[in-house]
Scaffold this motif. Sequence first.
Motif, PDB file in Angstrom:
ATOM      1  N   VAL A 271      11.169   2.683  -9.764  1.00 39.95           N
ATOM      2  CA  VAL A 271      11.369   1.276  -9.365  1.00 39.95           C
ATOM      3  C   VAL A 271      10.366   0.920  -8.268  1.00 39.95           C
ATOM      4  O   VAL A 271      10.319   1.554  -7.217  1.00 39.95           O
ATOM      5  N   ASN A 272       9.570  -0.096  -8.525  1.00 44.09           N
ATOM      6  CA  ASN A 272       8.500  -0.428  -7.568  1.00 44.09           C
ATOM      7  C   ASN A 272       9.051  -1.047  -6.288  1.00 44.09           C
ATOM      8  O   ASN A 272      10.189  -1.513  -6.227  1.00 44.09           O
ATOM      9  N   ARG A 273       8.242  -1.010  -5.263  1.00 41.25           N
ATOM     10  CA  ARG A 273       8.661  -1.441  -3.930  1.00 41.25           C
ATOM     11  C   ARG A 273       9.073  -2.918  -3.893  1.00 41.25           C
ATOM     12  O   ARG A 273      10.059  -3.293  -3.264  1.00 41.25           O
ATOM     13  N   MET A 274       8.325  -3.761  -4.597  1.00 34.57           N
ATOM     14  CA  MET A 274       8.643  -5.188  -4.575  1.00 34.57           C
ATOM     15  C   MET A 274      10.015  -5.450  -5.198  1.00 34.57           C
ATOM     16  O   MET A 274      10.809  -6.248  -4.699  1.00 34.57           O
TER      17      MET A 274
ATOM     18  N   ASN B  83       0.828  -1.213   0.000  1.00 37.19           N
ATOM     19  CA  ASN B  83       0.000   0.000   0.000  1.00 37.19           C
ATOM     20  C   ASN B  83       0.860   1.260   0.000  1.00 37.19           C
ATOM     21  O   ASN B  83       0.379   2.351  -0.286  1.00 37.19           O
ATOM     22  N   LEU B  84       2.143   1.099   0.320  1.00 41.30           N
ATOM     23  CA  LEU B  84       3.029   2.263   0.435  1.00 41.30           C
ATOM     24  C   LEU B  84       3.811   2.489  -0.846  1.00 41.30           C
ATOM     25  O   LEU B  84       4.293   1.537  -1.462  1.00 41.30           O
ATOM     26  N   TYR B  85       3.966   3.740  -1.231  1.00 39.46           N
ATOM     27  CA  TYR B  85       4.824   4.070  -2.363  1.00 39.46           C
ATOM     28  C   TYR B  85       6.234   3.574  -2.074  1.00 39.46           C
ATOM     29  O   TYR B  85       6.668   3.523  -0.921  1.00 39.46           O
ATOM     30  N   PRO B  86       6.962   3.245  -3.126  1.00 43.18           N
ATOM     31  CA  PRO B  86       8.370   2.877  -2.907  1.00 43.18           C
ATOM     32  C   PRO B  86       9.213   4.106  -2.586  1.00 43.18           C
ATOM     33  O   PRO B  86       8.775   5.239  -2.811  1.00 43.18           O
TER      34      PRO B  86
END
Length: 371
Positions: free
Chosen positions: A258-261, A63-66
């Motif tokens: 770049v995404n969090r995952m 749910n959190l932005y990276p």
Amino acid sequence: MPPTIRQQRGLDAIRPYVPGKPIEEVQREYGLTDVVKLASNENPLGVSPAVIAAMQGALGEMNLYPDAAAYSLSREIAGFLGVAPEQVRVGNGADGIIRELCVSYLEDNDEVIVSRSSFPVYDISASVMRAKIVKTPLKGYGLDLQAMAAAVTDRTKIIFVCNPNNPTGTIVTRGEVEAFMRQVPEQVIVAFDEAYYDFVESDEYPETLGYVRQGRPNVIVLRTFSKIYGMAGLRLGYGVAQPELLAPLHRSSESFPVNRMAQVAGQAALNDREFLRETVVVNQAGRHYLYGEFERLGLRYAPSHTNFVLVHVGPRADDVFHGLLRRGVIVRPCHNYDLPEFLRITIGTPEQNARLVAALEAVLRESPAVW
Ligand SMILES: *Cc1c(COP(=O)(O)O)cnc(C)c1O
């Protein structure tokens, strides 16, 4: 008739990137269930268990932005490479860094030097910026660095050196790179694309990060987590260069490239050297198996420093490609790389390689005129 809305003129020059066919598409089109993909140089061992565990641990934070600057991951990469954190820029794949580099530096009619039969993403990103693509010929199956240096003019902005080269699998040597770097002026950016860095075993392979460590203002080294790290689906890569060279990339960047995952996965992947070692071993064995089988079938190939092999199947390469598809094996045709008589085949697991060879042999026997 509504007025035609004119697209940006740089796009007229683009030959769109053709990705490897997805497994699901081939299953659908050919009514097959068991399909093997050896078309995009992905890791056949799958995702490292350590990376999977790290990603599972992070699911609840999506749910959190990276972190837009990828602070922790950049530091880990920097520590791992022995450079300063300010010398690392993490991107949405190495492709993302290539795009940022072009957006940040190219203006109309600037020149970009690339080799014929090299990675087409350079041409696309440079064309988007309405730059002029200057193509140098191959030397054998590999890049001709002398020709690339000789092609420099006062309009040249970037030279892309794909090393090892995709789709030919060749390297340029330390000696060739040193001579090249002596010739290229410091106002021209040299981008060494090292997507297959960890597969190379040759003593002749140059350590181009040395240029960054020495403070060369015009060198950027690109690496990726897509290939040997087995994370193509996450889109994670990086560029290493002087902070001054990277500053315009930070400026022109998407807000959260770049995404969090991917950031979580990247940190876990860096610490999992065992997975890389296993991949190298499987790849080495598969490469020699394929060489032997290609020789048995009388097919010419380019000796490779990567996890794929470029093989010559003749003027009917398209028929061979489709024959393989019908047998549930996806490889990469090479007209888009100006090598219409070749296929690029990713090295798989022993089972996948054997399946490819059996299918290839059947296709060739079906239409012997092919080779
Ligand atoms: C696969 C590949 C890339 C792309 O890497 P991503 O990180 O997946 O964008 C870049 N350069 C070359 C030569 C490649 O083969």
